[in-house]
Design a protein around this motif. Sequence first.
Motif, PDB file in Angstrom:
ATOM      1  N   GLU A 182      25.403  54.980  52.083  1.00 28.91           N
ATOM      2  CA  GLU A 182      25.219  54.323  53.380  1.00 28.91           C
ATOM      3  C   GLU A 182      24.276  55.112  54.294  1.00 28.91           C
ATOM      4  OE1 GLU A 182      27.943  52.781  57.099  1.00 28.91           O
ATOM      5  OE2 GLU A 182      28.870  52.958  55.115  1.00 28.91           O
ATOM      6  N   ASP A 183      24.425  56.430  54.333  1.00 30.71           N
ATOM      7  CA  ASP A 183      23.574  57.264  55.197  1.00 30.71           C
ATOM      8  C   ASP A 183      22.115  57.217  54.756  1.00 30.71           C
ATOM      9  OD1 ASP A 183      25.784  57.959  56.691  1.00 30.71           O
ATOM     10  OD2 ASP A 183      26.130  59.842  55.605  1.00 30.71           O
ATOM     11  N   CYS A 184      21.888  57.351  53.451  1.00 31.95           N
ATOM     12  CA  CYS A 184      20.513  57.330  52.935  1.00 31.95           C
ATOM     13  C   CYS A 184      19.885  55.955  53.102  1.00 31.95           C
ATOM     14  CB  CYS A 184      20.482  57.756  51.471  1.00 31.95           C
ATOM     15  SG  CYS A 184      20.856  59.495  51.225  1.00 31.95           S
ATOM     16  N   TYR A 185      20.674  54.915  52.948  1.00 35.21           N
ATOM     17  CA  TYR A 185      20.173  53.553  53.119  1.00 35.21           C
ATOM     18  C   TYR A 185      19.739  53.336  54.572  1.00 35.21           C
ATOM     19  CZ  TYR A 185      20.026  48.486  53.355  1.00 35.21           C
ATOM     20  OH  TYR A 185      19.624  47.192  53.571  1.00 35.21           O
ATOM     21  N   THR A 186      20.577  53.757  55.505  1.00 34.44           N
ATOM     22  CA  THR A 186      20.250  53.628  56.918  1.00 34.44           C
ATOM     23  C   THR A 186      18.994  54.415  57.254  1.00 34.44           C
ATOM     24  OG1 THR A 186      22.593  53.385  57.443  1.00 34.44           O
ATOM     25  CG2 THR A 186      21.142  53.969  59.264  1.00 34.44           C
ATOM     26  N   LYS A 187      18.897  55.634  56.724  1.00 34.76           N
ATOM     27  CA  LYS A 187      17.724  56.482  56.974  1.00 34.76           C
ATOM     28  C   LYS A 187      16.461  55.840  56.409  1.00 34.76           C
ATOM     29  CE  LYS A 187      15.972  61.121  56.196  1.00 34.76           C
ATOM     30  NZ  LYS A 187      16.169  62.399  55.508  1.00 34.76           N
ATOM     31  N   SER A 188      16.546  55.288  55.207  1.00 35.79           N
ATOM     32  CA  SER A 188      15.364  54.671  54.595  1.00 35.79           C
ATOM     33  C   SER A 188      14.923  53.426  55.374  1.00 35.79           C
ATOM     34  CB  SER A 188      15.617  54.328  53.126  1.00 35.79           C
ATOM     35  OG  SER A 188      16.515  53.250  52.996  1.00 35.79           O
ATOM     36  N   ARG A 189      15.894  52.657  55.890  1.00 32.10           N
ATOM     37  CA  ARG A 189      15.552  51.485  56.709  1.00 32.10           C
ATOM     38  C   ARG A 189      14.864  51.907  57.994  1.00 32.10           C
ATOM     39  NH1 ARG A 189      19.991  47.741  58.203  1.00 32.10           N
ATOM     40  NH2 ARG A 189      18.261  46.668  59.192  1.00 32.10           N
ATOM     41  N   GLU A 190      15.364  52.962  58.641  1.00 29.88           N
ATOM     42  CA  GLU A 190      14.767  53.445  59.882  1.00 29.88           C
ATOM     43  C   GLU A 190      13.342  53.961  59.627  1.00 29.88           C
ATOM     44  OE1 GLU A 190      15.875  53.073  62.978  1.00 29.88           O
ATOM     45  OE2 GLU A 190      17.556  51.986  62.089  1.00 29.88           O
ATOM     46  N   GLU A 191      13.148  54.667  58.526  1.00 26.51           N
ATOM     47  CA  GLU A 191      11.817  55.167  58.182  1.00 26.51           C
ATOM     48  C   GLU A 191      10.858  54.013  57.919  1.00 26.51           C
ATOM     49  OE1 GLU A 191      12.580  57.757  54.883  1.00 26.51           O
ATOM     50  OE2 GLU A 191      13.202  59.429  56.165  1.00 26.51           O
ATOM     51  N   ALA A 192      11.330  52.978  57.246  1.00 20.27           N
ATOM     52  CA  ALA A 192      10.494  51.809  56.974  1.00 20.27           C
ATOM     53  C   ALA A 192      10.119  51.101  58.277  1.00 20.27           C
ATOM     54  CB  ALA A 192      11.215  50.854  56.031  1.00 20.27           C
ATOM     55  N   LYS A 193      11.078  50.971  59.196  1.00 19.20           N
ATOM     56  CA  LYS A 193      10.799  50.361  60.507  1.00 19.20           C
ATOM     57  C   LYS A 193       9.748  51.169  61.257  1.00 19.20           C
ATOM     58  CE  LYS A 193      15.290  48.315  61.591  1.00 19.20           C
ATOM     59  NZ  LYS A 193      16.430  48.407  62.522  1.00 19.20           N
ATOM     60  N   GLU A 194       9.886  52.485  61.226  1.00 21.00           N
ATOM     61  CA  GLU A 194       8.951  53.350  61.943  1.00 21.00           C
ATOM     62  C   GLU A 194       7.548  53.253  61.341  1.00 21.00           C
ATOM     63  OE1 GLU A 194       7.417  55.812  64.769  1.00 21.00           O
ATOM     64  OE2 GLU A 194       9.319  54.744  64.761  1.00 21.00           O
ATOM     65  N   ARG A 195       7.450  53.224  60.008  1.00 21.17           N
ATOM     66  CA  ARG A 195       6.136  53.062  59.367  1.00 21.17           C
ATOM     67  C   ARG A 195       5.498  51.735  59.773  1.00 21.17           C
ATOM     68  NH1 ARG A 195       8.748  55.241  54.921  1.00 21.17           N
ATOM     69  NH2 ARG A 195       9.121  53.161  54.053  1.00 21.17           N
ATOM     70  N   LYS A 196       6.303  50.684  59.794  1.00 27.25           N
ATOM     71  CA  LYS A 196       5.809  49.364  60.169  1.00 27.25           C
ATOM     72  C   LYS A 196       5.353  49.355  61.630  1.00 27.25           C
ATOM     73  CE  LYS A 196       7.145  44.587  59.355  1.00 27.25           C
ATOM     74  NZ  LYS A 196       8.218  43.680  58.975  1.00 27.25           N
ATOM     75  N   ARG A 197       6.113  50.016  62.491  1.00 22.45           N
ATOM     76  CA  ARG A 197       5.748  50.091  63.907  1.00 22.45           C
ATOM     77  C   ARG A 197       4.464  50.873  64.111  1.00 22.45           C
ATOM     78  NH1 ARG A 197       6.142  52.888  68.502  1.00 22.45           N
ATOM     79  NH2 ARG A 197       7.023  54.761  67.612  1.00 22.45           N
ATOM     80  N   GLN A 198       4.326  51.992  63.411  1.00 20.02           N
ATOM     81  CA  GLN A 198       3.104  52.795  63.516  1.00 20.02           C
ATOM     82  C   GLN A 198       1.886  52.009  63.040  1.00 20.02           C
ATOM     83  OE1 GLN A 198       2.666  55.640  65.051  1.00 20.02           O
ATOM     84  NE2 GLN A 198       4.838  55.819  65.523  1.00 20.02           N
TER      85      GLN A 198
END
Length: 177
Positions: free
Chosen positions: A38-54
């Motif tokens: 669950e922690d790694c999944y949440t972290k990977s989703r947040e990283e993907a969102k940040e890449r998309k935002r950048q």
Amino acid sequence: MAWYYGTFSCGHEGRVSIIGPTKDRQWKADREFEGLCEDCYTKSREEAKERKRQEALRLAEEMELPELQGTAKQIAWAVTLRQETIERFEELLEMSDTDFSFEGKTKDDIKKVLHYLLETKTTASFYINNRFEQTFKLIETYFDEASNADIEREEKEILEEIKTESTVFPENKITNA
């Protein structure tokens, strides 16, 4: 319900709760442990969102789009939503002329609506509130506003041109005022 313990694909140990027939539970547990914890999944989703935002910020800067207004969280989200809106319009414009038809509107009309939205809709709340709107609905809703804005812009340009042509300057002009 039963708890199954195992190692997730990310290497973390954990447990999952499985419900259903007993004969299917081990299979379901194995599928669960093939994924991330669950922690790694949440972290990977947040990283993907940040890449998309950048990426959206970079493209907005390239296109020289106006900055969005709103709270920091709204802007962070709306930048991505605005880019998704642009991509939906571009998909529509990439359709071949034979496949394209929308209530008598041409591709130039659709471009006009897109430019109008990008120039005038600078609040983050606009993109957040319209994130589920279909592209055709946006075109239908804002076509008249875009056309009127286009006419007003042309009228201003004509008035400015008339003003420039009708202004009399002395022969030996000292300043450009």
